[in-house]
Design an enzyme around this catalytic site. Structure first.
Site, short mmCIF file in Angstrom:
data_model
loop_
_atom_site.label_atom_id
_atom_site.label_comp_id
_atom_site.label_asym_id
_atom_site.label_seq_id
_atom_site.Cartn_x
_atom_site.Cartn_y
_atom_site.Cartn_z
CE1 TYR A 71 -3.77 2.12 -0.01
CE2 TYR A 71 -4.64 0.49 1.52
CZ TYR A 71 -4.84 1.55 0.66
OH TYR A 71 -6.10 2.06 0.47
CD GLU A 103 -4.28 6.11 0.72
OE1 GLU A 103 -5.44 6.05 0.33
OE2 GLU A 103 -3.96 6.50 1.87
CB THR A 162 -3.64 3.52 -22.31
OG1 THR A 162 -3.34 3.45 -23.71
CG2 THR A 162 -5.06 3.99 -22.11
#
Length: 411
Positions: free
Chosen positions: A59, A61, A231
């Site tokens: 994780y 963030e 993309t």
């Protein structure tokens, strides 16, 4: 328990044979049918390895050096490498590599530059615009006032005089140049002049051509656009995901628009895979590949025309071809169904100036497999046969023979 990449499939089969069977079926489908979707490609084994790496557990963030979670030292390294490789590859000052998709990248660009209710000029959906270019079913059409430009009725090319007239009449806050089914190069300089005249930001949605840009086979929007959305899959051959490129003056606004405004934790395994793809795209082999993609697309477009399909704009400058199969007696959805039964996978698309849908196909995946112009002629022949009523089983067997000579991963 430590699981190596080589053992991963065996471990999955032992623990979850149902899912293992599904994944085996997808491998078989990809290996025995022609992948002509313009939005798809085959990543390298190295990209797949990064996607399946321990970074999938992390994780993270925030951004390198400013995370909301501990233990991010290697996540920071991976993201910095991805940023550095992207900025070098595209010659741009800043790259945000966190967007989860192309649509997420566009959302971030709008969030960085616009406010709800602003007017935006973009290609109309009926002419090849994306859902994020004003569809009422999408956030873009609900939050902003979109005005759509189109293409010339005869040539199928962008009508830049119309773009200018609409810009003068509506004074948009931003102009978006980009499409999901426009087979020609866009004149970014013309869009820049129009944007400057009316005081608008210029956003390039380069989801389709960005891989060709990386390989020097298409003009770059970087010198002209304020923000570029893209993309990392399609021709670029990276993992499914997005990115936003911009100059230093928009860097902070773009970063804050991605996190915390539109997304939470970054997908660090995907970012690592993006870094691998950027590194691959910086080499001479990728440059050769990108030019071969275009050569194959031009050869396939010419062959399809010879078999009676109405190819829009008469051909292509890119990896992408759009066509009307009506001369062969079918519309787009029916054509897609017949071709799928024959082992040829592609998409439908809007056709300008008509209610009937056409077909959209691309040459990125088959070029990755090693196919060249002789194979494009064979594909067109199989294509026309399937649409003309040839036995689907026979065509599918011919497709399997062709793909057997050009397996996606060399085995």
């Amino acid at each position: 328990m430590s699981v190596t990449t080589e053992r991963a499939t065996d471990v999955l089969r032992a623990q979850d044979p149902q899912m293992a069977d599904i994944l085996d079926g997808e491998r078989q489908r990809q290996a025995t049918t022609l992948q002509l979707s313009a939005a798809e490609n085959f990543t390298s084994p190295a990209v797949l390895a990064a996607l399946g790496s321990p970074l999938a557990n992390k994780y993270a963030e925030g951004y390198p050096g400013a995370r909301h979670h501990g233990g991010c030292e290697y996540a920071d390294l991976a993201e910095r490498v991805a940023q550095e490789r992207a900025t070098a590859l595209f010659g741009v000052e800043h790259a945000n590599v966190q967007p989860h998709s192309g649509s997420s990248a566009v959302l971030a660009a709008y969030a960085a530059l616009l406010r709800p209710g602003d007017t935006v000029l973009a290609m109309g959906l009926a002419y090849g615009g994306h859902l994020t270019h004003g569809s009422p079913a999408n956030f873009s059409g609900r939050w902003f006032e979109f005005v759509g430009y189109g293409v010339d009725a005869e040539s199928g090319l962008v009508d830049y005089e119309q773009v200018q007239q609409l810009a003068r009449a509506h004074r948009p806050k931003a102009i978006v140049c980009g499409s999901i089914s426009y087979p020609r190069h866009l004149e970014y300089s013309a869009f820049r002049e129009i944007a400057d005249e009316v005081g608008a930001y210029l956003i390039a949605d380069a989801a389709h051509p960005i891989g060709l840009v990386a390989g020097g086979a298409a003009p770059s929007p970087v010198p002209y656009a304020d923000v570029i959305c893209a993309t990392t899959h399609k021709v670029l051959r990276g993992p499914r995901g997005g990115m936003v490129l911009c100059g230093a003056e928009f860097a902070e606004r773009v970063d804050r628009a991605v996190f915390p405004f539109t997304q939470g934790g970054a997908q660090m395994h995907t970012i690592a895979a993006k870094a691998v793809a950027f590194g691959e795209a910086a080499g001479p082999a990728f440059t050769r590949y990108a030019h071969k993609v275009v050569a194959n697309a031009r050869a396939l477009a010419a062959a399809l025309r010879a078999h009676g399909l109405a190819v829009t704009t008469g051909g292509t400058d890119t990896h992408l071809i759009t066509a009307d199969p009506a001369p062969l007696g079918v519309d787009g959805p029916a054509a897609r169904g017949r071709l799928a039964a024959a082992g040829i996978v592609l998409d439908t698309c809007a056709l300008p100036y008509g209610d009937q849908r056409g077909i959209r196909l691309g040459t990125a995946a088959v070029t990755t497999q090693g196919m060249g112009e002789p194979e494009m002629a064979l594909i067109a022949e199989l294509f026309a046969g399937a649409l003309g009523g040839a036995d689907a089983a026979g065509t599918r067997a011919a497709v399997a023979e062709l793909t057997g000579r050009f397996p996606p991963y060399g085995a």
